[in-house]
Design a protein around this motif. Sequence first.
Motif, PDB file in Angstrom:
ATOM      1  N   LEU A  31       0.832  -1.210   0.000  1.00 25.10           N
ATOM      2  CA  LEU A  31       0.000   0.000   0.000  1.00 25.10           C
ATOM      3  C   LEU A  31       0.863   1.254   0.000  1.00 25.10           C
ATOM      4  CD1 LEU A  31      -2.707  -1.166   2.568  1.00 25.10           C
ATOM      5  CD2 LEU A  31      -3.015  -0.838   0.103  1.00 25.10           C
ATOM      6  N   GLY A  32       1.910   1.259   0.831  1.00 20.11           N
ATOM      7  CA  GLY A  32       2.770   2.440   0.925  1.00 20.11           C
ATOM      8  C   GLY A  32       3.512   2.734  -0.367  1.00 20.11           C
ATOM      9  N   SER A 110       2.648   1.319   9.580  1.00 12.35           N
ATOM     10  CA  SER A 110       3.818   2.160   9.266  1.00 12.35           C
ATOM     11  C   SER A 110       4.097   2.159   7.770  1.00 12.35           C
ATOM     12  CB  SER A 110       5.051   1.723  10.061  1.00 12.35           C
ATOM     13  OG  SER A 110       5.508   0.452   9.658  1.00 12.35           O
ATOM     14  N   GLY A 111       3.772   1.077   7.081  1.00 11.30           N
ATOM     15  CA  GLY A 111       3.955   1.060   5.630  1.00 11.30           C
ATOM     16  C   GLY A 111       3.078   2.092   4.940  1.00 11.30           C
ATOM     17  N   VAL A 112       1.832   2.163   5.382  1.00  8.41           N
ATOM     18  CA  VAL A 112       0.914   3.163   4.812  1.00  8.41           C
ATOM     19  C   VAL A 112       1.366   4.569   5.205  1.00  8.41           C
ATOM     20  CG1 VAL A 112      -1.462   4.041   4.875  1.00  8.41           C
ATOM     21  CG2 VAL A 112      -1.033   1.573   4.706  1.00  8.41           C
ATOM     22  N   GLY A 113       1.724   4.743   6.487  1.00  6.65           N
ATOM     23  CA  GLY A 113       2.185   6.062   6.938  1.00  6.65           C
ATOM     24  C   GLY A 113       3.454   6.490   6.218  1.00  6.65           C
ATOM     25  N   GLN A 114       4.361   5.559   6.023  1.00  2.65           N
ATOM     26  CA  GLN A 114       5.592   5.909   5.329  1.00  2.65           C
ATOM     27  C   GLN A 114       5.315   6.209   3.860  1.00  2.65           C
ATOM     28  OE1 GLN A 114       8.813   3.002   5.316  1.00  2.65           O
ATOM     29  NE2 GLN A 114      10.250   4.678   5.645  1.00  2.65           N
ATOM     30  N   GLY A 115       4.349   5.509   3.281  1.00  3.93           N
ATOM     31  CA  GLY A 115       3.971   5.807   1.905  1.00  3.93           C
ATOM     32  C   GLY A 115       3.442   7.224   1.752  1.00  3.93           C
ATOM     33  N   LYS A 116       2.648   7.660   2.735  1.00  7.41           N
ATOM     34  CA  LYS A 116       2.121   9.023   2.695  1.00  7.41           C
ATOM     35  C   LYS A 116       3.237  10.051   2.898  1.00  7.41           C
ATOM     36  CE  LYS A 116      -2.490   7.716   4.270  1.00  7.41           C
ATOM     37  NZ  LYS A 116      -3.486   7.801   5.353  1.00  7.41           N
ATOM     38  N   ALA A 117       4.143   9.758   3.833  1.00  3.90           N
ATOM     39  CA  ALA A 117       5.264  10.671   4.058  1.00  3.90           C
ATOM     40  C   ALA A 117       6.174  10.711   2.832  1.00  3.90           C
ATOM     41  CB  ALA A 117       6.056  10.251   5.293  1.00  3.90           C
ATOM     42  N   ALA A 118       6.401   9.556   2.210  1.00  3.61           N
ATOM     43  CA  ALA A 118       7.227   9.511   1.005  1.00  3.61           C
ATOM     44  C   ALA A 118       6.545  10.259  -0.142  1.00  3.61           C
ATOM     45  CB  ALA A 118       7.497   8.062   0.612  1.00  3.61           C
ATOM     46  N   ALA A 119       5.217  10.139  -0.234  1.00  4.31           N
ATOM     47  CA  ALA A 119       4.485  10.871  -1.278  1.00  4.31           C
ATOM     48  C   ALA A 119       4.653  12.373  -1.096  1.00  4.31           C
ATOM     49  CB  ALA A 119       3.002  10.484  -1.249  1.00  4.31           C
ATOM     50  N   ALA A 120       4.595  12.828   0.156  1.00  6.34           N
ATOM     51  CA  ALA A 120       4.811  14.253   0.412  1.00  6.34           C
ATOM     52  C   ALA A 120       6.237  14.644   0.041  1.00  6.34           C
ATOM     53  CB  ALA A 120       4.526  14.571   1.879  1.00  6.34           C
ATOM     54  N   GLY A 121       7.205  13.769   0.359  1.00  3.98           N
ATOM     55  CA  GLY A 121       8.596  14.038  -0.023  1.00  3.98           C
ATOM     56  C   GLY A 121       8.775  14.069  -1.531  1.00  3.98           C
ATOM     57  N   ILE A 122       8.041  13.236  -2.228  1.00  2.00           N
ATOM     58  CA  ILE A 122       8.098  13.228  -3.696  1.00  2.00           C
ATOM     59  C   ILE A 122       7.543  14.537  -4.249  1.00  2.00           C
ATOM     60  CG2 ILE A 122       7.023  12.160  -5.734  1.00  2.00           C
ATOM     61  CD1 ILE A 122       7.380   9.438  -4.192  1.00  2.00           C
ATOM     62  N   MET A 123       6.446  14.995  -3.669  1.00  2.00           N
ATOM     63  CA  MET A 123       5.881  16.273  -4.127  1.00  2.00           C
ATOM     64  C   MET A 123       6.820  17.427  -3.818  1.00  2.00           C
ATOM     65  SD  MET A 123       1.799  15.764  -3.515  1.00  2.00           S
ATOM     66  CE  MET A 123       1.839  14.912  -1.957  1.00  2.00           C
ATOM     67  N   LEU A 124       7.479  17.366  -2.654  1.00  2.00           N
ATOM     68  CA  LEU A 124       8.493  18.370  -2.317  1.00  2.00           C
ATOM     69  C   LEU A 124       9.613  18.352  -3.340  1.00  2.00           C
ATOM     70  CD1 LEU A 124       9.925  20.388  -0.375  1.00  2.00           C
ATOM     71  CD2 LEU A 124      10.787  18.372   0.856  1.00  2.00           C
ATOM     72  N   THR A 125      10.069  17.156  -3.698  1.00  2.00           N
ATOM     73  CA  THR A 125      11.148  17.011  -4.678  1.00  2.00           C
ATOM     74  C   THR A 125      10.721  17.549  -6.041  1.00  2.00           C
ATOM     75  OG1 THR A 125      11.992  15.073  -3.506  1.00  2.00           O
ATOM     76  CG2 THR A 125      12.654  15.319  -5.809  1.00  2.00           C
TER      77      THR A 125
END
Length: 162
Positions: A31-32, A110-125
């Motif tokens: 999911l993440g 944590s997989g889902v939460g990390q996926g959301k945090a990574a998605a935000a990091g991707i948008m930041l990038t």
Amino acid sequence: MEVTIMEWINGNSLALIGAAIASLAGVGSGLGVGIAGQAAAGVLAEDPKLFGRTLLLQALPGTQGIYGLLMTFLIFVRVGFFSGNMDLTLTQGWWVLASGIPVGLIGVWSGVGQGKAAAAGIMLTGKRPDQMAKGIIYAAMVETYAIFGLLISILILFNAGL
């Protein structure tokens, strides 16, 4: 001859249920990684040169699945699954089942939460490629809880009296 459910509940079956619960961490990873991949595809539509950076962030939620797989293999080795020598008492089976719960359940969330945090990091990038490291740090913060779940599971398994 009728077999009741109570005849199926024994130490060996409980241990295998524990291994299955541990492997649920892979659901969180799937999911993440999917959540992060959706964000990455959106960023790449604007700037395809960011593929490598977005791929790195998308891969981060995949670690929960690795932890669940590791714990599943540890359970299999400890209980004699691969050698065919499984002979656990009911109490040992409950301990092994319990050992799969922390890594499995924490891995899902944590997989889902990390996926959301990574998605935000991707948008930041996507907006500011020079800030990618900060996006990785945010996603890595979630990782610490997956590691804690793995450690708790290992401690339970290795103190189960096997």
